[in-house]
Every structure is written in C-alpha cells, then in structure tokens.
Design a protein around this motif. Structure first.
Motif, mmCIF file in Angstrom:
data_model
loop_
_atom_site.group_PDB
_atom_site.id
_atom_site.type_symbol
_atom_site.label_atom_id
_atom_site.label_comp_id
_atom_site.label_asym_id
_atom_site.label_seq_id
_atom_site.Cartn_x
_atom_site.Cartn_y
_atom_site.Cartn_z
ATOM 1 N N VAL A 1 0.867 -1.244 0.015
ATOM 2 C CA VAL A 1 0.070 -0.190 -0.052
ATOM 3 C C VAL A 1 1.218 1.428 -0.184
ATOM 4 O O VAL A 1 1.671 1.479 0.862
ATOM 5 N N THR A 2 1.093 2.101 -1.112
ATOM 6 C CA THR A 2 1.394 3.270 -1.355
ATOM 7 C C THR A 2 0.751 4.399 -0.689
ATOM 8 O O THR A 2 -0.488 4.675 -1.401
ATOM 9 N N GLY A 3 1.391 4.993 -0.357
ATOM 10 C CA GLY A 3 0.456 6.957 0.709
ATOM 11 C C GLY A 3 0.481 7.268 -0.814
ATOM 12 O O GLY A 3 0.636 6.964 -2.028
ATOM 13 N N ASP A 4 -0.343 7.918 -0.043
ATOM 14 C CA ASP A 4 -1.319 8.576 1.175
ATOM 15 C C ASP A 4 -1.813 7.564 1.510
ATOM 16 O O ASP A 4 -3.281 7.081 0.787
ATOM 17 N N LEU A 5 -1.900 6.549 3.020
ATOM 18 C CA LEU A 5 -1.964 5.839 3.361
ATOM 19 C C LEU A 5 -3.290 6.583 4.216
ATOM 20 O O LEU A 5 -4.995 6.157 4.215
ATOM 21 N N THR A 6 -3.165 7.950 4.095
ATOM 22 C CA THR A 6 -4.119 7.906 5.164
ATOM 23 C C THR A 6 -4.929 9.757 4.592
ATOM 24 O O THR A 6 -4.000 10.369 3.690
ATOM 25 N N ASP A 7 -5.179 10.332 4.929
ATOM 26 C CA ASP A 7 -5.769 12.150 3.980
ATOM 27 C C ASP A 7 -4.662 12.945 5.169
ATOM 28 O O ASP A 7 -4.508 14.208 4.700
ATOM 29 N N ALA A 8 -4.614 13.090 6.905
ATOM 30 C CA ALA A 8 -4.309 13.674 7.530
ATOM 31 C C ALA A 8 -2.786 13.453 8.720
ATOM 32 O O ALA A 8 -2.630 14.148 8.211
ATOM 33 N N GLY A 9 -2.545 12.191 8.007
ATOM 34 C CA GLY A 9 -1.554 11.469 8.910
ATOM 35 C C GLY A 9 -1.957 11.669 10.166
ATOM 36 O O GLY A 9 -0.891 11.114 11.045
ATOM 37 N N GLY A 10 -3.260 11.340 10.902
ATOM 38 C CA GLY A 10 -3.416 11.238 12.032
ATOM 39 C C GLY A 10 -3.794 10.108 12.619
ATOM 40 O O GLY A 10 -3.387 9.126 11.867
#
Length: 165
Positions: A51-60
């Motif tokens: 799974v290549t980033g972006d894993l999340t939208d804001a990194g929280g």
C-alpha cells in the motif's frame, strides 16, 4: 513466480467521516480488500500486498488506527510506504509490531523474493506537497541495490516513488 498486489492513495480519515465531505475512503478500501480476498483462490497465493501513500488524508493517529482495522481483514502479508499526506511519527506509533518500519529517518525497506528484490524508497517530505529522495534514502538505495544480488532493474526490481497530486 512472485505475485504482488499494489494499491495506493487510500486517504483513510477518522472512522465515520467522509473525505472532503463526499468520499467514503474506508468503504473503498474495505471493498478492495474484500475483492482481493475473494480472488485469492483464483489468482493463487500472493506474496505481498503493498500500500503506497497516501495511507491517510491528514496523518492522524485515529486515521492510522482506522486504516489498520480495515487492513486486518486482508489475507495477504502487506507493507506500506508513506505519501505526502502521511506522518512518519504517527505511523511508527500506530504500527509498533512492524519490524520493517525504521525507528527513525525515512521509512525505506527491502523485501527479498526468489526472483527479485522489492526496494521501497520513502520520498516523503512531511508537511510539503512534494517528494524528494534524501541523502539517507539514496545511501539506502545504493547499499541495498548493490547487495541484493538481484541484478539491474530489467531483472525485476521495482521502484515506487510516491508523488504528490
């Protein structure tokens, strides 16, 4: 023959929210995982999912915990590489049992397969809308590529550099 599945830009957000008020990224990821799991008897064993980033939208942290809950249904081993929306410190906090994640610096890693070496290079520049390969990442690449014994790119090495939108 090694089999790898790769997907990217999951942009997971906190549970119960929609990305940009419109997109249920968690449902999309869950559907992707369900499809992979359903297809495994047809395609045969898969050596790794990346799974290549972006894993999340804001990194929280809440986003990574949600990502991990969804990914727990996946029936293949997987690894991640961050994108420009991700936060390395939060990945490290939320993925404590992943020995392939470095304790500091870029999250570069290598996975050796019978027929090639997969080398993941972290091009993330946190809080910036672009990527770059740091001197540390380039040293990692040079050392791992030379020592992999798998030969040049034409023999099957794969590079994925996460790029901003």
């Amino acid at each position: 023959m090694t089999k790898i599945i790769q997907f990217t830009d999951t942009h997971i957000i906190p549970e119960g929210s929609l990305a940009y008020g419109k997109v249920d990224t968690a449902a999309a990821l869950a559907a992707t995982i369900e499809t992979i799991n359903r297809m495994l008897p047809v395609i045969g064993p898969v050596d790794m999912t990346i799974v290549t980033g972006d894993l999340t939208d804001a990194g929280g942290e809440a986003e990574y915990r949600h990502f991990l809950r969804i990914m727990s249904a996946l029936k293949t081993p997987y690894r991640v590489i961050p994108g420009n929306h991700d936060c390395a410190d939060n990945i490290r906090r939320c993925f404590p049992d992943r020995s392939w994640i470095s304790e500091s610096g870029p999250m570069n890693w290598i996975s050796d397969f019978e027929d090639f070496a997969l080398i993941a290079l972290d091009s993330q520049v946190e809080r910036r809308p672009y990527g770059d390969l740091s001197a540390e990442t380039l040293r990692f690449w040079n050392l791992r590529f030379q020592s992999s014994g798998k030969g040049p790119l034409s023999s099957g090495s794969i590079i994925r550099r996460s790029r901003p939108e």
